[in-house]
Design an enzyme around this catalytic site. Sequence first.
Site, PDB file in Angstrom:
ATOM      1  N   GLU A 172       0.960  -1.201  -0.115  1.00  0.00           N
ATOM      2  CA  GLU A 172       0.010  -0.067  -0.022  1.00  0.00           C
ATOM      3  C   GLU A 172       0.832   1.093   0.089  1.00  0.00           C
ATOM      4  O   GLU A 172       0.725   2.095   0.826  1.00  0.00           O
ATOM      5  CB  GLU A 172      -0.967   0.162   1.216  1.00  0.00           C
ATOM      6  N   TYR A 238     -11.215  -4.663   0.217  1.00  0.00           N
ATOM      7  CA  TYR A 238     -12.046  -5.308   1.474  1.00  0.00           C
ATOM      8  C   TYR A 238     -13.395  -4.973   1.206  1.00  0.00           C
ATOM      9  O   TYR A 238     -14.011  -3.929   0.777  1.00  0.00           O
ATOM     10  CB  TYR A 238     -11.482  -4.480   2.745  1.00  0.00           C
ATOM     11  N   GLU A 295      -4.689  -8.850  -0.373  1.00  0.00           N
ATOM     12  CA  GLU A 295      -5.652  -8.425   0.974  1.00  0.00           C
ATOM     13  C   GLU A 295      -7.060  -8.437   0.431  1.00  0.00           C
ATOM     14  O   GLU A 295      -7.537  -7.671  -0.430  1.00  0.00           O
ATOM     15  CB  GLU A 295      -5.058  -7.073   1.623  1.00  0.00           C
ATOM     16  N   GLN A 344      -7.472 -11.619   8.008  1.00  0.00           N
ATOM     17  CA  GLN A 344      -6.227 -12.361   8.140  1.00  0.00           C
ATOM     18  C   GLN A 344      -6.390 -13.814   8.710  1.00  0.00           C
ATOM     19  O   GLN A 344      -7.459 -13.993   9.301  1.00  0.00           O
ATOM     20  CB  GLN A 344      -5.371 -11.517   9.141  1.00  0.00           C
TER      21      GLN A 344
HETATM   22  O1  AHR Z   1      -5.208  -5.888   6.877  1.00  0.00           O
HETATM   23  C1  AHR Z   1      -5.254  -4.874   7.479  1.00  0.00           C
HETATM   24  C2  AHR Z   1      -4.693  -3.739   6.789  1.00  0.00           C
HETATM   25  O2  AHR Z   1      -5.424  -3.170   5.870  1.00  0.00           O
HETATM   26  C3  AHR Z   1      -3.312  -3.754   6.403  1.00  0.00           C
HETATM   27  O3  AHR Z   1      -2.227  -3.674   7.077  1.00  0.00           O
HETATM   28  C4  AHR Z   1      -3.244  -3.002   5.090  1.00  0.00           C
HETATM   29  O4  AHR Z   1      -2.233  -3.298   4.031  1.00  0.00           O
HETATM   30  C5  AHR Z   1      -4.452  -2.536   4.811  1.00  0.00           C
HETATM   31  O5  AHR Z   1      -4.789  -1.451   4.687  1.00  0.00           O
END
Ligand code: AHR
Length: 489
Positions: A172, A238, A295, A344
């Site tokens: 990121e 996400y 992610e 995660q």
């Molecule tokens: O997964 C949590 C965070 O989300 C990570 O550290 C980052 O890469 C993303 O913004």
Amino acid sequence: MAKVIINSTRKRGKINKNIYGQFAEHLGRCIYGGVYVEDESIPNIRCIRTDVVEALKQLKVPVLRWPGGCFADDYHWRDGIGEKSKRPYMVNTNWGGVVENNHFGTHEFFDLCDQIGAEPYICGNVGSGTVQEMRDWIEYMTFDGASPLADERRANGREKPWKLKYFGVGNENWGCGGGMRPEYYADLFRRYSTFVRSYGDESIYKIACGANVDDNEWTNVLMREASRHMSGISLHYYTLPTGDFQNKGDSLMFDEQDWYKTLKEAVRMDAIISGHCAIMDRYDPERKVGLIVDEWGTWYNVMPGTNPGFLYQQNTMRDAIAAILTLHIFHNHSDRVVMANIAQLINVLQSMILTEGEKMLLTPTYHIMRMMNTHQDAELIDIDYNSGKTGTGDVIVPKISVSASVKDSAMTISMCNTSLTEAEEMDIEIRDSLYSLASAELLTAGDMHDCNTFDEPEKIIPKKLGVQLNGGKLSVKLPPMSAAVITLR
Ligand code: AHR
């Protein structure tokens, strides 16, 4: 009734097993307390929890990304080697401002990968680290000859170099990894990645920091300026029920609309990937550069009463269904998406496992990932079906999702029903093949808020599913809010 046709002889390419990858960051209780314990009352091998290792072995985790996340661009690998009591501590400024004692470092990470049988994927520090620091880390880990760094590794207890296949050049870097513009990062990527040298027989697969969600311009600049230097480029997306980071909604206290909104946000992954793929195709029509969704997963407000910097949330059937929908999307893009790492592994965001002291439980997301793991490295099979629609008000989502693959003369068919109220009769025709039923598992819940807790860790677990197979026709009834995996041989 949903009619599904599986065209067994029409293969659509391999589903890279790395799509079922995981991500473990120094964040909250993912590493410390989750993976790693210095408490002899919790069974462990070299401080790595035995219960967690056994559970992860069942998942067949193909690849594990570490040490971050945002943490990666703050991490200095030298702090995490050598005698533990002498390792310097630091403040984990990204995640709760807690003290990081660096007891889990490079050697411990490779040990964990070894114990669970996963390929290591290390993310290097571009944001606050130097080129020399990155090059030295690679030499420390992978050089077999005589050099001060390789000798230091030996002195720290590891004679042979490790095999490191995947290396990320920053994380990121448009945000927590340095707030860079794509042009600037593209140049840095070219510079840093030059020094990510391959000392072993296999060359290191170099992953550039890719876009946030649908920032197609980032992908455009990176592909234009640096695609010749990279093996893969990442993407982070996400699933937030509200689409808003300020108020993401709760992992347990949600209503019907939140259920459907979450699933709607999850299937946005398809359009996001297509957008990036279209740009990648312009610069790389032969599809040599892989798209690595390193992610992904659901992200809600932290559980009340927990450290806001620890990102601890619960997990319900909503998460399991978001996962199967997303994995099916990855299957369908397997010509470009070659790795994905759910965020995660333990105790953080959409976790597979939750721990509390010596207790451990498996989440619904764990179960669906385990049920689906026979898709790993299998050939995706062409299928025809109409997904139908369900939802509430103007929040409409596909009602069913199905994917099929073949490996070692076994066919895996995974499917889900996103509806909260209506069952779905599935009429599945398997063309041009003669299979027998091997197993059928169902994951479902009595109530959308059900979850596994330390008092009731098996509230949601896979059960046997009743299935009829007659003359190549499968009849299955999928209850509301359910996912199933059927194996034929
Ligand atoms: O997964 C949590 C965070 O989300 C990570 O550290 C980052 O890469 C993303 O913004």
